[in-house]
Design a protein around this motif. Structure first.
Motif, mmCIF file in Angstrom:
data_model
loop_
_atom_site.group_PDB
_atom_site.id
_atom_site.type_symbol
_atom_site.label_atom_id
_atom_site.label_comp_id
_atom_site.label_asym_id
_atom_site.label_seq_id
_atom_site.Cartn_x
_atom_site.Cartn_y
_atom_site.Cartn_z
ATOM 1 N N LEU A 1 5.673 5.537 -13.428
ATOM 2 C CA LEU A 1 5.605 4.562 -14.509
ATOM 3 C C LEU A 1 4.169 4.107 -14.775
ATOM 4 O O LEU A 1 3.777 3.896 -15.925
ATOM 5 C CB LEU A 1 6.478 3.351 -14.173
ATOM 6 C CG LEU A 1 7.997 3.562 -14.246
ATOM 7 C CD1 LEU A 1 8.732 2.369 -13.659
ATOM 8 C CD2 LEU A 1 8.426 3.775 -15.701
ATOM 9 N N ALA A 2 3.394 3.938 -13.703
ATOM 10 C CA ALA A 2 2.019 3.470 -13.854
ATOM 11 C C ALA A 2 1.087 4.574 -14.329
ATOM 12 O O ALA A 2 0.067 4.295 -14.977
ATOM 13 C CB ALA A 2 1.517 2.895 -12.527
ATOM 14 N N GLY A 3 1.421 5.839 -13.990
ATOM 15 C CA GLY A 3 0.553 6.965 -14.324
ATOM 16 C C GLY A 3 -0.231 7.420 -13.118
ATOM 17 O O GLY A 3 -0.913 6.608 -12.475
ATOM 18 N N HIS A 4 -0.134 8.716 -12.795
ATOM 19 C CA HIS A 4 -0.807 9.233 -11.604
ATOM 20 C C HIS A 4 -2.306 8.991 -11.660
ATOM 21 O O HIS A 4 -2.932 8.600 -10.664
ATOM 22 C CB HIS A 4 -0.518 10.729 -11.463
ATOM 23 C CG HIS A 4 0.913 11.016 -11.119
ATOM 24 N ND1 HIS A 4 1.295 12.172 -10.469
ATOM 25 C CD2 HIS A 4 2.053 10.310 -11.312
ATOM 26 C CE1 HIS A 4 2.610 12.166 -10.300
ATOM 27 N NE2 HIS A 4 3.090 11.053 -10.809
ATOM 28 N N LEU B 1 -4.621 6.817 -9.018
ATOM 29 C CA LEU B 1 -5.696 7.476 -8.279
ATOM 30 C C LEU B 1 -7.012 6.736 -8.473
ATOM 31 O O LEU B 1 -7.792 6.572 -7.529
ATOM 32 C CB LEU B 1 -5.835 8.930 -8.745
ATOM 33 C CG LEU B 1 -6.869 9.788 -8.010
ATOM 34 C CD1 LEU B 1 -6.534 9.878 -6.523
ATOM 35 C CD2 LEU B 1 -6.944 11.178 -8.622
ATOM 36 N N ASP B 2 -7.271 6.274 -9.693
ATOM 37 C CA ASP B 2 -8.506 5.536 -9.968
ATOM 38 C C ASP B 2 -8.481 4.135 -9.360
ATOM 39 O O ASP B 2 -9.505 3.643 -8.888
ATOM 40 C CB ASP B 2 -8.726 5.432 -11.480
ATOM 41 C CG ASP B 2 -9.022 6.780 -12.128
ATOM 42 O OD1 ASP B 2 -9.476 7.694 -11.402
ATOM 43 O OD2 ASP B 2 -8.764 6.928 -13.334
ATOM 44 N N GLN B 3 -7.329 3.492 -9.397
ATOM 45 C CA GLN B 3 -7.192 2.137 -8.879
ATOM 46 C C GLN B 3 -5.811 1.970 -8.254
ATOM 47 O O GLN B 3 -4.807 1.879 -8.955
ATOM 48 C CB GLN B 3 -7.383 1.116 -9.998
ATOM 49 C CG GLN B 3 -7.212 -0.339 -9.573
ATOM 50 C CD GLN B 3 -8.065 -0.706 -8.367
ATOM 51 O OE1 GLN B 3 -7.573 -0.713 -7.237
ATOM 52 N NE2 GLN B 3 -9.335 -0.989 -8.596
ATOM 53 N N PRO B 4 -5.721 1.957 -6.908
ATOM 54 C CA PRO B 4 -4.422 1.905 -6.236
ATOM 55 C C PRO B 4 -3.533 0.748 -6.679
ATOM 56 O O PRO B 4 -2.311 0.873 -6.705
ATOM 57 C CB PRO B 4 -4.800 1.782 -4.758
ATOM 58 C CG PRO B 4 -6.166 2.381 -4.665
ATOM 59 C CD PRO B 4 -6.838 2.057 -5.960
ATOM 60 N N LEU C 1 0.829 -1.201 0.000
ATOM 61 C CA LEU C 1 0.000 0.000 0.000
ATOM 62 C C LEU C 1 0.869 1.259 0.000
ATOM 63 O O LEU C 1 0.478 2.294 -0.528
ATOM 64 C CB LEU C 1 -0.921 0.008 1.229
ATOM 65 C CG LEU C 1 -2.187 -0.840 1.158
ATOM 66 C CD1 LEU C 1 -2.917 -0.796 2.492
ATOM 67 C CD2 LEU C 1 -3.100 -0.381 0.044
ATOM 68 N N GLY C 2 2.067 1.149 0.607
ATOM 69 C CA GLY C 2 2.969 2.291 0.648
ATOM 70 C C GLY C 2 3.379 2.764 -0.727
ATOM 71 O O GLY C 2 3.596 3.963 -0.949
ATOM 72 N N PHE C 3 3.470 1.841 -1.692
ATOM 73 C CA PHE C 3 3.806 2.249 -3.055
ATOM 74 C C PHE C 3 2.696 3.118 -3.634
ATOM 75 O O PHE C 3 2.956 4.102 -4.329
ATOM 76 C CB PHE C 3 4.032 1.014 -3.933
ATOM 77 C CG PHE C 3 5.160 0.140 -3.459
ATOM 78 C CD1 PHE C 3 6.391 0.684 -3.108
ATOM 79 C CD2 PHE C 3 5.011 -1.235 -3.359
ATOM 80 C CE1 PHE C 3 7.445 -0.116 -2.672
ATOM 81 C CE2 PHE C 3 6.048 -2.047 -2.937
ATOM 82 C CZ PHE C 3 7.269 -1.481 -2.584
ATOM 83 N N ASP D 1 -13.557 -1.629 0.913
ATOM 84 C CA ASP D 1 -13.326 -0.601 -0.098
ATOM 85 C C ASP D 1 -12.047 0.128 0.264
ATOM 86 O O ASP D 1 -12.034 1.027 1.097
ATOM 87 C CB ASP D 1 -14.501 0.389 -0.136
ATOM 88 C CG ASP D 1 -14.260 1.553 -1.104
ATOM 89 O OD1 ASP D 1 -13.365 1.427 -1.965
ATOM 90 O OD2 ASP D 1 -14.965 2.574 -0.993
ATOM 91 N N VAL D 2 -10.944 -0.246 -0.359
ATOM 92 C CA VAL D 2 -9.646 0.293 0.009
ATOM 93 C C VAL D 2 -9.478 1.745 -0.429
ATOM 94 O O VAL D 2 -8.568 2.435 0.016
ATOM 95 C CB VAL D 2 -8.526 -0.582 -0.576
ATOM 96 C CG1 VAL D 2 -8.319 -0.299 -2.064
ATOM 97 C CG2 VAL D 2 -7.220 -0.399 0.180
ATOM 98 N N ASN D 3 -10.328 2.239 -1.301
ATOM 99 C CA ASN D 3 -10.188 3.619 -1.769
ATOM 100 C C ASN D 3 -10.451 4.636 -0.661
ATOM 101 O O ASN D 3 -10.236 5.833 -0.856
ATOM 102 C CB ASN D 3 -11.134 3.878 -2.941
ATOM 103 C CG ASN D 3 -10.709 3.136 -4.197
ATOM 104 O OD1 ASN D 3 -9.550 3.146 -4.561
ATOM 105 N ND2 ASN D 3 -11.649 2.456 -4.832
#
Length: 448
Positions: free
Chosen positions: A258-261, A265-268, A42-44, A335-337
């Motif tokens: 690399l993944a895209g901000h 944000l949409d999917q951790p 989750l820290g990433f 819901d982790v968001n």
């Protein structure tokens, strides 16, 4: 004599509060344990909120983000280290220590709050283990299977908690270090140079990192009670956790890039993709996924310890199994968001409580006669600085992502004529207000 040494070396945590804990964990044990807690999948994802804590169009520069991670980690881990020292000195779990601060009956209030936050964290961690496993192996194995398997392993570790900590020190830590170095090298080669941004959101970023750390404040003594000394407990926390968390957030910054901000944000879990795609990524990411169970282990075990403050003669293994099953069930629907708002709540509750505890225990000298008995008298006055520190956190904090809660504190700021400034730190402000008010109450008691 030799047999006594062997027994002590392999001793386990007592089953109830009626027995004294074995003091067998040295600085290396504590440091390795807290270093592993400092590295989180989750820290990433959290690195996104470090870079842009206000989620606006003005993110931090790369240098500002790294500085915020270092400053926030040092402040936060120092708080966790302070919370660990009374546990090492008294041999009591974290929530039992609060009997000396608030009294036996009133200590049930923060105990219940801690149980709620630990169950929440435990569910988050099982969720991230399952999602990490699916990132490696695909969806052919359902999410629920991975979550249940992680829950079973977590519960098994809590049955033998000191054995789990020794296992982490001997075998797991080395694998984590190698994996983190590998990903750092790969990402540094693949990620474009980080440019742009400002230092405007530096204070909220520091608060965010502090909140990541202080979520462990109300559990630190659960492990420090087994430490050989206060110094080993404090240095293990500060040294191990600080280095690991800064490294985790730094690697996370590159992974998010690399993944895209927007994707993160949409999917951790979108941040997992660069790890799996890296050369030998599945292997080293698998190490980190398996290691994540030490996070869920710590949450479930500390929930059991908190419950023993309410029911001190119930076998901790019974609590561990029940909490393990409950946490696994929640992980199937969590819901982790909502974790960003969740961190704010944790910080607001436990940072000022630590301010009250630290001043009362260390500065006012009450640690010499700290009453952790089941009949410890109520100390209702200690609730006042805690509550005012809680209010200070929200007055100084960046707006909450929960709209109705943000409106309450916007109205409170307007009522007292407070204009929040970018440099204001909710964590430091709450800690200082709670601590100074506690110091003032101590002065009044001496006069009386």
């Amino acid at each position: 004599m030799a047999s006594d040494v062997i027994v002590a070396k392999h001793a386990e945590a007592p089953l109830t509060l009626d027995h004294a804990p074995p003091k067998i964990l040295g600085a290396l044990d504590q440091g390795a344990f807290w270093a592993n807690l400092g590295v989180s999948l989750l820290g990433f994802s959290f690195a996104l909120f470090l870079i842009n804590p206000l989620l606006d169009d003005n993110p931090l520069t790369f240098t500002a983000a790294l500085t915020a991670s270092l400053v926030g980690s040092l402040i936060g881990t120092a708080m966790v280290g302070l919370a660990a020292v009374p546990g090492a000195q008294t041999g009591q779990p974290a929530m039992v220590l609060l009997r000396g601060l608030f009294g036996a009956r009133l200590s049930s209030v923060p105990t219940v709050l801690n149980i709620i936050q630990m169950i929440g964290w435990g569910a988050f961690e099982l969720w991230v283990v399952a999602m990490g496993a699916q990132a490696i192996f695909g969806t052919s194995v359902p999410y629920a299977v991975w979550a249940i398997a992680a829950g079973v392993l977590t519960t098994a570790l809590t049955i033998y908690p000191l054995g789990a900590i020794r296992l982490i020190r001997r075998f797991v830590t080395a694998g984590v270090i190698i994996s983190m170095i590998w990903f750092a090298v790969v990402f540094l080669r693949e990620t474009p140079a980080q440019t742009g941004g400002s230092w405007d959101a530096f204070a909220p970023a520091v608060d965010f990192v502090i909140a990541l750390s202080v979520s462990w404040v109300p559990v630190a003594a659960d492990y420090a009670r087994h430490s050989r000394s206060s110094r080993a407990a404090f240095t293990g926390v500060v040294g191990g956790y600080t280095v690991a968390q800064v490294a985790c957030l730094a690697v996370g910054i590159y992974a998010v890039a690399l993944a895209g901000h927007g994707a993160v944000l949409d999917q951790p879990t979108a941040v997992f993709a660069p790890f799996v795609a890296a050369p030998l990524g599945a292997l080293f990411f698998g190490v980190l996924v398996l290691r994540e169970t030490d996070q869920s282990f710590a949450n479930v075990y500390s929930t059991a310890m908190s419950l023993q403050n309410l029911m001190p003669r119930v076998d901790r293994r019974i609590f561990s199994v029940v909490i393990g099953v409950l946490t696994t069930g929640i992980a199937l629907v969590v819901d982790v968001n909502s974790y960003s708002a969740f961190l704010g709540i944790i910080g607001a509750v436990f940072v000022p409580m630590l301010g009250v505890l630290a001043v009362d225990y260390f500065l006012l000298g009450h640690g010499r006669d700290w009453d952790t008995s089941e009949n410890a008298p109520s100390r209702r006055l200690m609730v006042i600085p805690w509550v005012l520190g809680f209010a200070t956190w929200w007055l100084l904090a960046a707006p909450s992502t929960v709209s109705w809660w943000a409106q309450i504190w916007d109205g409170a700021r307007q009522a007292i004529g407070l204009t929040r400034q970018p440099w204001m730190s909710a964590a430091i402000g709450a800690f200082l207000v709670a601590g100074l008010l506690t110091l003032g109450l101590g002065a009044l008691r001496r006069r009386r």
